[in-house]
Design a protein around this motif. Structure first.
Motif, mmCIF file in Angstrom:
data_model
loop_
_atom_site.group_PDB
_atom_site.id
_atom_site.type_symbol
_atom_site.label_atom_id
_atom_site.label_comp_id
_atom_site.label_asym_id
_atom_site.label_seq_id
_atom_site.Cartn_x
_atom_site.Cartn_y
_atom_site.Cartn_z
ATOM 1 N N TYR A 39 0.824 -1.224 0.000
ATOM 2 C CA TYR A 39 0.000 0.000 0.000
ATOM 3 C C TYR A 39 0.859 1.276 0.000
ATOM 4 C CZ TYR A 39 -3.310 3.501 1.770
ATOM 5 O OH TYR A 39 -4.068 4.633 1.943
ATOM 6 N N THR A 54 -6.736 0.436 -0.840
ATOM 7 C CA THR A 54 -7.876 -0.333 -0.306
ATOM 8 C C THR A 54 -8.995 -0.458 -1.334
ATOM 9 O OG1 THR A 54 -9.076 1.571 0.600
ATOM 10 C CG2 THR A 54 -7.442 0.509 2.055
ATOM 11 N N ARG A 55 -9.181 0.581 -2.136
ATOM 12 C CA ARG A 55 -10.290 0.688 -3.111
ATOM 13 C C ARG A 55 -11.652 0.663 -2.395
ATOM 14 N NH1 ARG A 55 -8.615 -0.213 -8.379
ATOM 15 N NH2 ARG A 55 -10.558 0.888 -8.789
ATOM 16 N N LEU A 56 -11.648 1.168 -1.156
ATOM 17 C CA LEU A 56 -12.910 1.178 -0.400
ATOM 18 C C LEU A 56 -13.761 2.406 -0.710
ATOM 19 C CD1 LEU A 56 -11.725 -0.052 3.127
ATOM 20 C CD2 LEU A 56 -12.847 -1.371 1.321
ATOM 21 N N LEU A 94 -8.357 7.087 6.514
ATOM 22 C CA LEU A 94 -9.779 7.060 6.898
ATOM 23 C C LEU A 94 -10.091 8.244 7.811
ATOM 24 C CD1 LEU A 94 -10.693 3.352 7.713
ATOM 25 C CD2 LEU A 94 -11.556 4.745 5.835
ATOM 26 N N PHE A 100 -12.027 15.885 6.222
ATOM 27 C CA PHE A 100 -12.456 16.701 5.075
ATOM 28 C C PHE A 100 -13.965 16.908 5.075
ATOM 29 C CE2 PHE A 100 -8.190 15.958 3.511
ATOM 30 C CZ PHE A 100 -7.898 17.184 2.946
ATOM 31 N N ILE A 157 -9.010 6.829 -10.106
ATOM 32 C CA ILE A 157 -7.543 6.911 -10.142
ATOM 33 C C ILE A 157 -7.079 7.241 -8.727
ATOM 34 C CG2 ILE A 157 -6.853 7.433 -12.533
ATOM 35 C CD1 ILE A 157 -6.955 10.406 -11.691
ATOM 36 N N ASN A 158 -5.788 7.026 -8.487
ATOM 37 C CA ASN A 158 -5.265 7.207 -7.134
ATOM 38 C C ASN A 158 -5.121 8.685 -6.775
ATOM 39 O OD1 ASN A 158 -3.209 7.377 -9.087
ATOM 40 N ND2 ASN A 158 -1.632 6.993 -7.578
ATOM 41 N N PHE A 159 -4.860 8.925 -5.505
ATOM 42 C CA PHE A 159 -4.800 10.303 -4.987
ATOM 43 C C PHE A 159 -3.801 11.173 -5.748
ATOM 44 C CE2 PHE A 159 -2.664 13.410 -2.352
ATOM 45 C CZ PHE A 159 -3.732 14.218 -2.001
ATOM 46 N N ALA A 163 -4.501 14.611 -7.848
ATOM 47 C CA ALA A 163 -3.879 15.891 -7.514
ATOM 48 C C ALA A 163 -3.150 16.462 -8.733
ATOM 49 C CB ALA A 163 -2.918 15.704 -6.346
ATOM 50 N N ILE A 166 -5.582 18.036 -11.267
ATOM 51 C CA ILE A 166 -6.111 19.338 -10.832
ATOM 52 C C ILE A 166 -5.008 20.395 -10.931
ATOM 53 C CG2 ILE A 166 -7.043 20.633 -8.850
ATOM 54 C CD1 ILE A 166 -8.420 17.612 -10.299
ATOM 55 N N GLU A 192 -17.607 12.078 -3.454
ATOM 56 C CA GLU A 192 -18.024 12.431 -2.088
ATOM 57 C C GLU A 192 -17.788 13.930 -1.953
ATOM 58 O OE1 GLU A 192 -18.940 13.565 1.090
ATOM 59 O OE2 GLU A 192 -19.289 11.409 1.175
ATOM 60 N N ILE A 195 -15.273 15.410 0.517
ATOM 61 C CA ILE A 195 -13.829 15.311 0.266
ATOM 62 C C ILE A 195 -13.482 16.094 -1.003
ATOM 63 C CG2 ILE A 195 -11.886 13.754 -0.217
ATOM 64 C CD1 ILE A 195 -13.378 11.532 1.198
ATOM 65 N N HIS A 196 -14.354 15.961 -1.987
ATOM 66 C CA HIS A 196 -14.013 16.477 -3.318
ATOM 67 C C HIS A 196 -13.739 17.987 -3.340
ATOM 68 C CE1 HIS A 196 -13.724 16.376 -7.594
ATOM 69 N NE2 HIS A 196 -14.686 17.258 -7.737
HETATM 70 C C1 LIG Z 1 -9.026 16.572 -6.281
HETATM 71 C C2 LIG Z 1 -9.351 15.370 -5.434
HETATM 72 C C3 LIG Z 1 -10.653 14.959 -5.325
HETATM 73 C C4 LIG Z 1 -10.989 13.855 -4.532
HETATM 74 N N1 LIG Z 1 -12.295 13.471 -4.483
HETATM 75 C C5 LIG Z 1 -12.637 12.405 -3.737
HETATM 76 C C6 LIG Z 1 -13.999 11.977 -3.688
HETATM 77 O O1 LIG Z 1 -14.882 12.552 -4.339
HETATM 78 N N2 LIG Z 1 -14.285 10.878 -2.925
HETATM 79 C C7 LIG Z 1 -13.327 10.216 -2.195
HETATM 80 O O2 LIG Z 1 -13.645 9.222 -1.522
HETATM 81 N N3 LIG Z 1 -12.042 10.637 -2.206
HETATM 82 C C8 LIG Z 1 -11.658 11.688 -2.956
HETATM 83 N N4 LIG Z 1 -10.347 12.091 -2.987
HETATM 84 C C9 LIG Z 1 -9.365 11.488 -2.043
HETATM 85 C C10 LIG Z 1 -8.597 10.244 -2.520
HETATM 86 O O3 LIG Z 1 -8.016 10.448 -3.767
HETATM 87 C C11 LIG Z 1 -9.494 9.003 -2.553
HETATM 88 O O4 LIG Z 1 -10.165 8.861 -1.326
HETATM 89 C C12 LIG Z 1 -8.699 7.715 -2.758
HETATM 90 O O5 LIG Z 1 -7.923 7.808 -3.920
HETATM 91 C C13 LIG Z 1 -9.698 6.566 -2.861
HETATM 92 O O6 LIG Z 1 -9.064 5.341 -3.112
HETATM 93 P P1 LIG Z 1 -8.935 4.249 -1.949
HETATM 94 O O7 LIG Z 1 -10.242 3.955 -1.341
HETATM 95 O O8 LIG Z 1 -8.193 3.093 -2.510
HETATM 96 O O9 LIG Z 1 -8.048 5.044 -0.907
HETATM 97 P P2 LIG Z 1 -7.007 4.587 0.204
HETATM 98 O O10 LIG Z 1 -5.727 5.275 -0.050
HETATM 99 O O11 LIG Z 1 -6.972 3.125 0.322
HETATM 100 O O12 LIG Z 1 -7.600 5.234 1.532
HETATM 101 C C14 LIG Z 1 -8.634 4.608 2.332
HETATM 102 C C15 LIG Z 1 -9.790 5.586 2.494
HETATM 103 O O13 LIG Z 1 -9.323 6.778 3.157
HETATM 104 C C16 LIG Z 1 -9.995 7.930 2.631
HETATM 105 N N5 LIG Z 1 -9.025 8.803 1.966
HETATM 106 C C17 LIG Z 1 -7.903 8.422 1.292
HETATM 107 N N6 LIG Z 1 -7.231 9.503 0.856
HETATM 108 C C18 LIG Z 1 -7.926 10.560 1.268
HETATM 109 C C19 LIG Z 1 -7.735 11.968 1.145
HETATM 110 N N7 LIG Z 1 -6.666 12.496 0.527
HETATM 111 N N8 LIG Z 1 -8.647 12.796 1.675
HETATM 112 C C20 LIG Z 1 -9.732 12.308 2.318
HETATM 113 N N9 LIG Z 1 -9.963 10.995 2.483
HETATM 114 C C21 LIG Z 1 -9.071 10.141 1.964
HETATM 115 C C22 LIG Z 1 -11.032 7.396 1.640
HETATM 116 O O14 LIG Z 1 -12.243 7.205 2.301
HETATM 117 C C23 LIG Z 1 -10.421 6.068 1.212
HETATM 118 O O15 LIG Z 1 -11.409 5.168 0.739
HETATM 119 C C24 LIG Z 1 -9.974 13.177 -3.800
HETATM 120 C C25 LIG Z 1 -8.661 13.602 -3.920
HETATM 121 C C26 LIG Z 1 -8.336 14.677 -4.734
HETATM 122 C C27 LIG Z 1 -6.906 15.112 -4.862
#
Ligand SMILES: Cc1cc2nc3c(=O)[nH]c(=O)nc-3n(C[C@H](O)[C@H](O)[C@H](O)COP(=O)(O)OP(=O)(O)OC[C@H]3O[C@@H](n4cnc5c(N)ncnc54)[C@H](O)[C@@H]3O)c2cc1C
Length: 309
Positions: A39, A54-56, A94, A100, A157-159, A163, A166, A192, A195-196
């Motif tokens: 991870y 996690t893709r949660l 999480l 956010f 796509i990933n975080f 970023a 944008i 969401e 967060i978005h």
């Molecule tokens: C411009 C922008 C817009 C985004 N919009 C969204 C959105 O609409 N919905 C969304 O769920 N996430 C958003 N994110 C945050 C993040 O990119 C995603 O949560 C993450 O990529 C989701 O994949 P994952 O579940 O595998 O995350 P993991 O990295 O496995 O993280 C686990 C969980 O933690 C939370 N999380 C992770 N990173 C962040 C973060 N930077 N900020 C807040 N919570 C986080 C999420 O709930 C995620 O499911 C955004 C990020 C950016 C830069």
């Protein structure tokens, strides 16, 4: 249930993550059992993160899984796991989720206005061609285009790549964040609002309190997709380009292009601008603007509102 909604469920794309509560728990379990091992190592990599994150997020956004359920499972797993560090990092994220959403609940205006009112004073001339190229993944920057095309098709796509997309729109192309915020929201399977909007404004540099990160799209590409595996998956036009040119295909000579069966400017665009010059110009403007009195006043207000105990 409205008929259009039922129909839309019937055509749920097979490339999207499978929906529903059962799948939410399957993803959670497979992360804990094995996927989460890399991870932290892969979190910024556009291809590898698809497996290692996690893709949660879609399940949490759609209510298939609560943050509490995810937190409790990860917390228990952390005690006995062979990869405690990565699980701990996922737990931290999480917490960010809740952080956010809390920000957004306190200031719902995040969707429409710069959270730091001082940034409303900074003009961003609208360029329709720039916006269209960005929306369609045709900017001539392979990683930017691959990310947008992948997002449009798969909804995720990933975080780091979010970023970067944008940053490219708001800094290199120098467009107002509102020109892209809804386009991207529409693509996210995990949309969401809580967060978005705060994340989008943070990356756009309109908070006045966060470090402004301007991601160089070519450097991101060579750092996180060095062999262009992700790029080639999403930009079939670049399939035959050798690794040495995959991040900047326009640097090939005409003869090299012909040998790779591609003509830049015809089959794939030239870069829409010079990213180094554009990045520097944006950095100067945005950082310079931090000296404005209104930006400073607003920064103090934001810190007081969102960080006091
Ligand atoms: C411009 C922008 C817009 C985004 N919009 C969204 C959105 O609409 N919905 C969304 O769920 N996430 C958003 N994110 C945050 C993040 O990119 C995603 O949560 C993450 O990529 C989701 O994949 P994952 O579940 O595998 O995350 P993991 O990295 O496995 O993280 C686990 C969980 O933690 C939370 N999380 C992770 N990173 C962040 C973060 N930077 N900020 C807040 N919570 C986080 C999420 O709930 C995620 O499911 C955004 C990020 C950016 C830069």
């Amino acid at each position: 249930m409205p008929i259009e909604f039922v129909q839309s469920l019937e055509v749920y794309p097979s490339v999207f993550q499978p929906a529903g509560e059962d799948n939410a728990f399957k993803y959670l379990e497979s992360f804990i059992a094995e996927r989460g091992m890399n991870y932290s190592k892969h979190i910024s990599k556009p291809a590898e993160s698809r497996k290692s994150c996690t893709r949660l997020s879609p399940y949490i956004s759609w209510g298939n899984l609560s943050v509490k359920q995810a937190y409790q499972a990860l917390n228990e797993a952390q005690k006995i796991s062979n990869f405690k560090g990565p699980i701990k990092n996922a737990i931290t994220r999480l917490k960010w989720h809740c952080h956010f959403i809390q920000k957004f609940e306190v200031e719902g205006n995040y969707e429409f206005k710069c959270i730091n009112k001082g940034y409303e004073l900074l003009a961003h001339p609208k360029n329709e061609l720039f916006i269209k190229a960005w929306e369609e993944g045709k900017t001539g920057f392979p990683l930017v285009d691959a990310c947008m095309r992948c997002l449009i098709t798969t909804g995720w796509i990933n975080f780091r790549m979010r970023a970067m997309l944008i940053s490219f729109l708001c800094h290199h192309l120098y467009q107002d964040w509102r020109q892209g915020v809804h386009h991207v929201a529409r693509q996210f399977l995990d949309y969401e609002p809580g967060i978005h909007y705060p994340q989008f404004q943070m990356q756009a540099g309109t908070t006045g309190v966060n470090t402004i990160r301007i991601y160089n799209p070519v450097k991101q590409s060579s750092d996180h997709d060095p062999e262009g595996i992700f790029i080639k998956q999403w930009i079939p036009e670049l399939q035959n380009i050798p690794n040495s040119f995959i991040h900047e295909p326009h640097k090939m000579s005409l003869m090299e292009q012909q040998l790779c069966n591609i003509i830049i400017g015809k089959d794939y665009p030239f870069p829409i601008l010079d990213a180094t010059i554009a990045g520097k110009a944006a950095r100067d403007k945005i950082w310079g603007h931090r000296r404005e009195i209104l930006v400073k006043q607003e920064s103090a207000r934001i810190l007081f509102t969102h960080t006091r105990n």
